[in-house]
Structure formats: structure tokens, C-alpha cells
Design a protein around this motif. Structure first.
Motif, PDB file in Angstrom:
ATOM      1  N   VAL A  67       0.748  -1.165   0.003  1.00 48.81           N
ATOM      2  CA  VAL A  67       0.035   0.097  -0.037  1.00 48.81           C
ATOM      3  C   VAL A  67       0.752   1.313  -0.116  1.00 48.81           C
ATOM      4  O   VAL A  67       1.890   1.429   0.632  1.00 48.81           O
ATOM      5  CB  VAL A  67      -1.141  -0.112   1.225  1.00 48.81           C
ATOM      6  CG1 VAL A  67      -1.851   1.241   1.366  1.00 48.81           C
ATOM      7  CG2 VAL A  67      -1.845  -1.283   1.429  1.00 48.81           C
ATOM      8  N   LEU A  68       0.458   2.216  -0.616  1.00 44.70           N
ATOM      9  CA  LEU A  68       1.016   3.471  -0.854  1.00 44.70           C
ATOM     10  C   LEU A  68       0.281   4.607  -0.197  1.00 44.70           C
ATOM     11  O   LEU A  68      -0.947   4.794  -0.509  1.00 44.70           O
ATOM     12  CB  LEU A  68       1.661   3.976  -2.271  1.00 44.70           C
ATOM     13  CG  LEU A  68       1.943   5.312  -2.290  1.00 44.70           C
ATOM     14  CD1 LEU A  68       3.383   5.512  -1.653  1.00 44.70           C
ATOM     15  CD2 LEU A  68       2.306   5.757  -3.799  1.00 44.70           C
ATOM     16  N   ASP A  69       0.705   5.088   1.013  1.00 48.90           N
ATOM     17  CA  ASP A  69      -0.300   6.269   1.514  1.00 48.90           C
ATOM     18  C   ASP A  69       0.501   7.651   1.219  1.00 48.90           C
ATOM     19  O   ASP A  69       1.454   7.964   1.813  1.00 48.90           O
ATOM     20  CB  ASP A  69      -0.082   6.078   3.257  1.00 48.90           C
ATOM     21  CG  ASP A  69      -0.803   7.149   3.971  1.00 48.90           C
ATOM     22  OD1 ASP A  69      -1.717   7.803   3.289  1.00 48.90           O
ATOM     23  OD2 ASP A  69      -0.953   7.184   5.149  1.00 48.90           O
ATOM     24  N   LEU A  70       0.090   7.881   0.305  1.00 50.37           N
ATOM     25  CA  LEU A  70       0.572   9.075  -0.762  1.00 50.37           C
ATOM     26  C   LEU A  70       0.030  10.497   0.149  1.00 50.37           C
ATOM     27  O   LEU A  70      -0.933  10.658   0.436  1.00 50.37           O
ATOM     28  CB  LEU A  70       0.256   9.162  -2.159  1.00 50.37           C
ATOM     29  CG  LEU A  70       0.940  10.208  -2.964  1.00 50.37           C
ATOM     30  CD1 LEU A  70       2.335  10.287  -2.739  1.00 50.37           C
ATOM     31  CD2 LEU A  70       0.426  10.089  -4.341  1.00 50.37           C
ATOM     32  N   ALA A  71       0.858  11.572   0.355  1.00 49.78           N
ATOM     33  CA  ALA A  71       0.774  12.756   1.019  1.00 49.78           C
ATOM     34  C   ALA A  71       0.058  12.241   2.399  1.00 49.78           C
ATOM     35  O   ALA A  71      -0.669  12.934   3.080  1.00 49.78           O
ATOM     36  CB  ALA A  71      -0.406  13.526   0.211  1.00 49.78           C
ATOM     37  N   GLY A  72       0.717  11.193   3.130  1.00 56.65           N
ATOM     38  CA  GLY A  72       0.355  10.484   4.174  1.00 56.65           C
ATOM     39  C   GLY A  72       0.455  11.383   5.446  1.00 56.65           C
ATOM     40  O   GLY A  72      -0.030  10.925   6.499  1.00 56.65           O
ATOM     41  N   GLY A  73       1.408  12.525   5.272  1.00 56.76           N
ATOM     42  CA  GLY A  73       1.489  13.379   6.653  1.00 56.76           C
ATOM     43  C   GLY A  73       1.835  12.472   7.736  1.00 56.76           C
ATOM     44  O   GLY A  73       2.976  12.026   7.784  1.00 56.76           O
ATOM     45  N   THR A  74       1.006  12.549   8.910  1.00 56.84           N
ATOM     46  CA  THR A  74       1.402  12.112  10.267  1.00 56.84           C
ATOM     47  C   THR A  74       0.915  10.741  10.369  1.00 56.84           C
ATOM     48  O   THR A  74       1.141  10.304  11.521  1.00 56.84           O
ATOM     49  CB  THR A  74       0.826  12.999  11.270  1.00 56.84           C
ATOM     50  OG1 THR A  74      -0.409  13.073  11.021  1.00 56.84           O
ATOM     51  CG2 THR A  74       1.508  14.322  11.360  1.00 56.84           C
ATOM     52  N   GLY A  75       0.581  10.216   9.221  1.00 58.79           N
ATOM     53  CA  GLY A  75       0.448   8.666   9.157  1.00 58.79           C
ATOM     54  C   GLY A  75      -1.119   7.960   9.724  1.00 58.79           C
ATOM     55  O   GLY A  75      -0.604   6.798  10.179  1.00 58.79           O
TER      56      GLY A  75
END
Length: 251
Positions: A67-75
Motif C-alpha cells: 500500500v502507498l499512503d501518498l501525502a500521508g502526513g502524520t500517518g
């Protein structure tokens, strides 16, 4: 007279050179990173957690997937995906902003999340991953800050596996006029004041409100996804259309 429109874009309500926008957005998120989670809770009265939970539920992510959490910031999403994919899976938390990525790494490590999560500083318009690599990509409240959204969507399409899916969680256009009026009053008058009081930064939160208004509406974004190749694209209006979750598949 020369047409310079191809060389410019919007930064909130301002018109700026395309090559300046990324730097201006970076300044905003360097400024807000330390208070980002707190401000999210205050700005949305905690409802952002419900929106993100819905995104997770619509992702179809299973054990062993990538999985890619793009612009994922603070997760926030990465933390949930890490549990879903398990030890045999992989989650990449990617963000163009080093301050946000640092906050995400510290937060997730403090939660004991480490083994199946990696961190990559990346521009959504030119993702540094192989073709057909991810089972799922999410971009949560990040697409509106991208300079060339079409290029970014095409980049996401490239790195998805056939059968993979993209989920875009983003502020959108409220469905009812009365709600729009209340939302505008909140966004342009109350939100910058909260930003000033909590983060000592009214200007960054004024930009965030303006960037929401400049983002494509639900149908426009759906068409943009289809134009780069996504199929079976749908969207779900959340909280009266204040937020929408778009989902599309690569076949």
C-alpha cells in the motif's frame, strides 16, 4: 499578447508561477506540521477520523498487500494499513514535505509501528516506484496541494498493479447551498482564527481554506481520474459533500 496561463497555477486564491507553487505549499506544511494532528481534530471536530475510517473500509486492503499512503502526513492511514497488511505486507508512507514525514515517522514509531512501514520523500507527480507495484494507493487531503493534478493521477496509475485501486479523500463541494454558506463562514472567518490561536499561523490556514475552494468538484475529479485510465470510478459524498471519497480501479 502572450498567454501565460500554461505557466501559472493557483496557490489558494493567488495566481503564481507553476515552479513557485511547490515551494509555497512546502512553507505552509513546514509551518503547520507540529500542530497538524491537533488542528485536524479542532477543524473537523474529530470527524476526519470517521472520514479516514470510511476510506480504510473502502480500500479492500488485505494481508500481504503493498500500500502507498501518498501525502500521508502524520500517518493516520498508514497506522491502520500496517495492521491490515501484517508482517508479509508493506506500507509506504510518502510525502513531499520533510517536516510532515518526520512527524509521521516519530508518531508511528512511538505507537510501536515499524517493521512493515517505510518512509519516502516523494513528489506525487513523479513517483519513484516501479510500474505495477502497489495493490492500493490512498491520497488523503493532499491532491488539492499538487501543482499538476493530472500528472500526479497518471503517476499513481502507473505504479498501481492491474486490479489495484486508488482512493482520493479530499474536501469537495457541499451539496446544499445553505451548507455552503455556513461552511464558507467557518472556513474564512473561524478557521484562520483557530490557526492563529493554536498554531500562531492564520495565513497557512487561510491558504488551506482557499485551496479547498479551488479544488475540482466531485464530477470533475471523477472525469480527471478516468482521463488517465482509471475505470469503474465512483465517489461517495461525506458530511453533505464537504468531503468526497473517490475510488477508481486499474484493469
Amino acid at each position: 499578447m502572450a498567454d501565460n496561463s500554461k505557466d501559472t497555477t493557483h496557490f489558494g486564491f493567488q495566481t503564481v508561477a507553476k515552479d513557485e507553487k511547490a515551494g509555497k505549499v512546502a512553507d505552509v506544511f513546514h509551518s503547520v506540521a507540529a500542530k497538524y494532528d491537533l488542528m485536524n481534530d479542532l477543524m473537523s471536530m474529530g470527524i476526519h477520523r470517521v472520514w479516514k475510517r470510511f476510506t480504510i473500509d473502502c480500500s479492500g486492503v488485505r494481508r500481504g498487500q503493498r500500500v502507498l499512503d501518498l501525502a500521508g502526513g502524520t500517518g493516520d492511514l498508514t497506522a491502520k494499513f500496517s495492521r491490515l497488511v501484517g508482517e508479509t505486507g508493506e506500507v509506504v508512507l510518502a510525502d513531499i514535505n520533510s517536516s510532515m514525514l518526520k512527524m509521521g515517522r516519530e508518531k508511528l514509531r512511538n505507537l510501536g509501528i515499524a517493521g512493515n512501514v517505510s518512509y519516502v520523500q516523494a513528489n506525487a507527480e513523479a513517483l519513484p516506484f516501479p510500474d505495477n507495484y502497489f495493490d492500493c494507493i490512498t491520497i488523503s487531503f493532499g491532491l488539492r496541494n499538487v501543482t499538476d493534478k493530472d500528472k500526479a493521477l497518471a503517476s499513481m496509475f502507473r505504479v498501481l498493479k492491474p486490479g489495484g485501486r486508488l482512493l482520493v479523500l479530499e474536501f469537495s463541494k457541499p451539496l446544499l447551498a445553505p451548507l455552503s454558506k455556513v461552511y464558507d463562514a467557518y472556513s474564512f472567518h473561524i478557521l484562520p482564527r483557530i490557526g492563529q490561536l493554536v498554531a500562531n499561523d492564520a495565513e497557512s490556514y487561510r491558504y488551506l481554506a482557499e485551496s479547498i475552494r479551488m479544488h475540482p468538484d466531485q464530477e470533475t475529479l471523477k472525469q480527471m481520474m478516468e482521463d488517465v485510465g482509471f475505470e469503474n470510478s465512483t465517489y461517495y459524498n461525506l458530511t453533505g459533500g464537504i468531503v468526497a471519497l473517490h475510488r477508481g480501479y486499474k484493469f
